[in-house]
Design a protein around this motif. Structure first.
Motif, PDB file in Angstrom:
ATOM      1  N   LEU A  89       1.186  -1.138  -0.181  1.00  0.00           N
ATOM      2  CA  LEU A  89       0.398  -0.130   0.153  1.00  0.00           C
ATOM      3  C   LEU A  89       0.357   1.274  -0.263  1.00  0.00           C
ATOM      4  N   PRO A  90       1.827   1.358   1.011  1.00  0.00           N
ATOM      5  CA  PRO A  90       2.603   2.882   1.267  1.00  0.00           C
ATOM      6  C   PRO A  90       3.407   2.812  -0.535  1.00  0.00           C
ATOM      7  N   GLN A  91       3.961   2.194  -1.173  1.00  0.00           N
ATOM      8  CA  GLN A  91       4.397   2.081  -2.626  1.00  0.00           C
ATOM      9  C   GLN A  91       3.152   2.647  -3.432  1.00  0.00           C
ATOM     10  N   ALA A  92       2.205   1.600  -3.503  1.00  0.00           N
ATOM     11  CA  ALA A  92       1.027   2.503  -4.339  1.00  0.00           C
ATOM     12  C   ALA A  92       1.501   3.551  -4.231  1.00  0.00           C
ATOM     13  N   ILE A  93       0.377   4.130  -3.268  1.00  0.00           N
ATOM     14  CA  ILE A  93       0.600   5.940  -2.763  1.00  0.00           C
ATOM     15  C   ILE A  93       1.316   6.377  -3.234  1.00  0.00           C
ATOM     16  N   LYS A  94       2.466   6.215  -3.358  1.00  0.00           N
ATOM     17  CA  LYS A  94       3.949   7.005  -3.336  1.00  0.00           C
ATOM     18  C   LYS A  94       3.854   6.483  -5.393  1.00  0.00           C
ATOM     19  N   THR A  95       3.664   5.599  -6.106  1.00  0.00           N
ATOM     20  CA  THR A  95       3.289   5.708  -7.087  1.00  0.00           C
ATOM     21  C   THR A  95       2.248   6.669  -7.659  1.00  0.00           C
ATOM     22  N   LEU A  96       0.942   6.913  -6.874  1.00  0.00           N
ATOM     23  CA  LEU A  96       0.279   7.300  -7.712  1.00  0.00           C
ATOM     24  C   LEU A  96       0.333   8.698  -7.462  1.00  0.00           C
ATOM     25  N   VAL A  97       0.964   9.155  -6.004  1.00  0.00           N
ATOM     26  CA  VAL A  97       1.109  10.471  -5.803  1.00  0.00           C
ATOM     27  C   VAL A  97       2.187  10.877  -7.730  1.00  0.00           C
ATOM     28  N   GLU A  98       3.539  10.199  -7.630  1.00  0.00           N
ATOM     29  CA  GLU A  98       4.401  10.628  -8.789  1.00  0.00           C
ATOM     30  C   GLU A  98       3.723  10.649  -9.617  1.00  0.00           C
ATOM     31  N   GLU A  99       2.815   9.995 -10.268  1.00  0.00           N
ATOM     32  CA  GLU A  99       1.846   9.915 -11.290  1.00  0.00           C
ATOM     33  C   GLU A  99       1.092  11.163 -11.855  1.00  0.00           C
ATOM     34  N   THR A 100       0.512  11.478 -10.465  1.00  0.00           N
ATOM     35  CA  THR A 100      -0.542  12.235 -10.938  1.00  0.00           C
ATOM     36  C   THR A 100      -0.106  13.667 -10.991  1.00  0.00           C
ATOM     37  N   GLY A 101       1.457  14.142  -9.734  1.00  0.00           N
ATOM     38  CA  GLY A 101       2.581  15.426 -10.543  1.00  0.00           C
ATOM     39  C   GLY A 101       2.617  15.110 -11.659  1.00  0.00           C
ATOM     40  N   ARG A 102       3.108  14.374 -12.360  1.00  0.00           N
ATOM     41  CA  ARG A 102       3.774  14.310 -13.644  1.00  0.00           C
ATOM     42  C   ARG A 102       2.551  14.394 -13.732  1.00  0.00           C
ATOM     43  N   LEU A 103       1.494  14.093 -14.508  1.00  0.00           N
ATOM     44  CA  LEU A 103       0.454  13.997 -15.286  1.00  0.00           C
ATOM     45  C   LEU A 103      -0.100  15.440 -14.826  1.00  0.00           C
ATOM     46  N   ILE A 104      -0.381  16.232 -13.526  1.00  0.00           N
ATOM     47  CA  ILE A 104      -0.641  18.236 -13.647  1.00  0.00           C
ATOM     48  C   ILE A 104       0.687  19.304 -13.948  1.00  0.00           C
ATOM     49  N   GLY A 105       1.513  18.341 -14.276  1.00  0.00           N
ATOM     50  CA  GLY A 105       2.506  19.150 -13.418  1.00  0.00           C
ATOM     51  C   GLY A 105       3.175  19.601 -12.348  1.00  0.00           C
ATOM     52  N   LEU A 106       2.879  19.188 -11.548  1.00  0.00           N
ATOM     53  CA  LEU A 106       3.704  20.108 -10.288  1.00  0.00           C
ATOM     54  C   LEU A 106       4.449  18.446  -9.691  1.00  0.00           C
ATOM     55  N   GLN A 107       5.031  19.475  -8.924  1.00  0.00           N
ATOM     56  CA  GLN A 107       6.489  18.384  -7.681  1.00  0.00           C
ATOM     57  C   GLN A 107       5.557  17.340  -6.403  1.00  0.00           C
ATOM     58  N   ALA A 108       5.499  16.359  -6.979  1.00  0.00           N
ATOM     59  CA  ALA A 108       4.388  15.809  -5.838  1.00  0.00           C
ATOM     60  C   ALA A 108       5.426  14.672  -4.403  1.00  0.00           C
ATOM     61  N   HIS A 109       5.694  14.606  -4.236  1.00  0.00           N
ATOM     62  CA  HIS A 109       5.785  13.338  -3.593  1.00  0.00           C
ATOM     63  C   HIS A 109       5.541  12.782  -2.005  1.00  0.00           C
ATOM     64  N   PHE A 110       5.458  11.820  -1.680  1.00  0.00           N
ATOM     65  CA  PHE A 110       4.812  10.749  -0.423  1.00  0.00           C
ATOM     66  C   PHE A 110       5.914  10.493   0.672  1.00  0.00           C
ATOM     67  N   GLU A 111       5.354  11.244   1.961  1.00  0.00           N
ATOM     68  CA  GLU A 111       6.508  10.595   2.889  1.00  0.00           C
ATOM     69  C   GLU A 111       4.963   9.820   4.125  1.00  0.00           C
ATOM     70  N   GLN A 112       6.550   8.634   4.738  1.00  0.00           N
ATOM     71  CA  GLN A 112       5.544   7.246   4.923  1.00  0.00           C
ATOM     72  C   GLN A 112       6.091   7.517   6.386  1.00  0.00           C
ATOM     73  N   THR A 113       5.438   7.592   7.522  1.00  0.00           N
ATOM     74  CA  THR A 113       6.289   7.781   9.154  1.00  0.00           C
ATOM     75  C   THR A 113       5.500   6.343   9.766  1.00  0.00           C
ATOM     76  N   GLY A 114       5.607   6.089  10.196  1.00  0.00           N
ATOM     77  CA  GLY A 114       5.545   4.730  11.729  1.00  0.00           C
ATOM     78  C   GLY A 114       5.121   3.779   9.885  1.00  0.00           C
ATOM     79  N   GLN A 115       4.463   2.371  10.679  1.00  0.00           N
ATOM     80  CA  GLN A 115       4.601   1.687  10.437  1.00  0.00           C
ATOM     81  C   GLN A 115       3.608   1.006  10.055  1.00  0.00           C
ATOM     82  N   ALA A 116       3.484   0.598   8.163  1.00  0.00           N
ATOM     83  CA  ALA A 116       2.791   0.900   7.046  1.00  0.00           C
ATOM     84  C   ALA A 116       1.273  -0.713   7.917  1.00  0.00           C
TER      85      ALA A 116
END
Length: 209
Positions: free
Chosen positions: A182-209
């Motif tokens: 799940l964390p990797q899937a969310i990170k991939t989704l955020v990055e792809e969405t940012g790339r599509l709309i032309g923004l720099q987007a990143h995802f950070e995870q804290t704690g256990q998944a």
């Protein structure tokens, strides 16, 4: 000899109760007991011996018949339970297969819908692009300003079409959760969405998944 005869008598009773219904088995058991007592009488056994033997045979026959019937019923119940278990397993397998087919059907329908939307949206953009390019071609010599605006509009239509195609293709891909956690899937989704709309987007995870 007497012991062997009694042993064989009880073995036949047990086999009869295991293979026959209750009433025929009881009838055969009584017939065997009577026959055995009759044979003892023919060989000159005294009434007292016949009475003692009959009581002992009756007790032994009762135990043999009861035990055989209990074992027979237990075997029938076991077979019935195994049959029901097989039916339950088969029904469960059919249910799993039906759910899988339903899931595949839903996915197929969704992909058909998205493909139709992609076709309609892309067709709209291509139609608008064709009109803008024709206008630019006709206005190039007469009104360069309007021709430039038409080319600019055509470029916007191309960018919109590309964006829509990328979004549709990304949605048609295999679900990321199927191959990632799940964390990797969310990170991939955020990055792809940012790339599509032309923004720099990143995802950070804290704690256990």
């Amino acid at each position: 000899r007497m012991f062997i005869g009694v042993y064989m008598l009880f073995m036949i009773m047990a086999q009869a109760n295991a293979m026959l219904p209750l009433r025929p088995a009881l009838g055969l058991s009584i017939l065997l007991l009577g026959g055995y007592i009759g044979i003892m009488a023919l060989f000159g056994s005294s009434p007292a011996e016949l009475q003692i033997t009959a009581i002992g045979l009756l007790i032994g026959a009762t135990f043999t018949v009861t035990l055989s019937q209990v074992l027979q019923r237990f075997s029938e119940q076991t077979d019935r339970a195994n049959h029901l278990l097989e039916q339950l397993q088969q029904a469960n397998a059919e249910l799993v297969a039906a759910r899988q087919k339903e899931k595949e059907l839903v996915i197929a329908e969704e992909r058909v819908r998205m493909a139709r939307d992609l076709h309609d949206g892309l067709g709209h953009h291509l139609t608008a692009l064709s009109i803008q390019l024709q206008a630019a071609e006709k206005l190039f010599q007469v009104n360069p300003g309007l021709a430039t605006e038409a080319v600019h509009n055509a470029r916007s239509e191309v960018q919109a079409a590309l964006k829509e195609v990328r979004q549709s293709v990304a949605a048609l891909r295999e679900t990321p959760v199927d191959i990632q956690n799940l964390p990797q899937a969310i990170k991939t989704l955020v990055e792809e969405t940012g790339r599509l709309i032309g923004l720099q987007a990143h995802f950070e995870q804290t704690g256990q998944a």
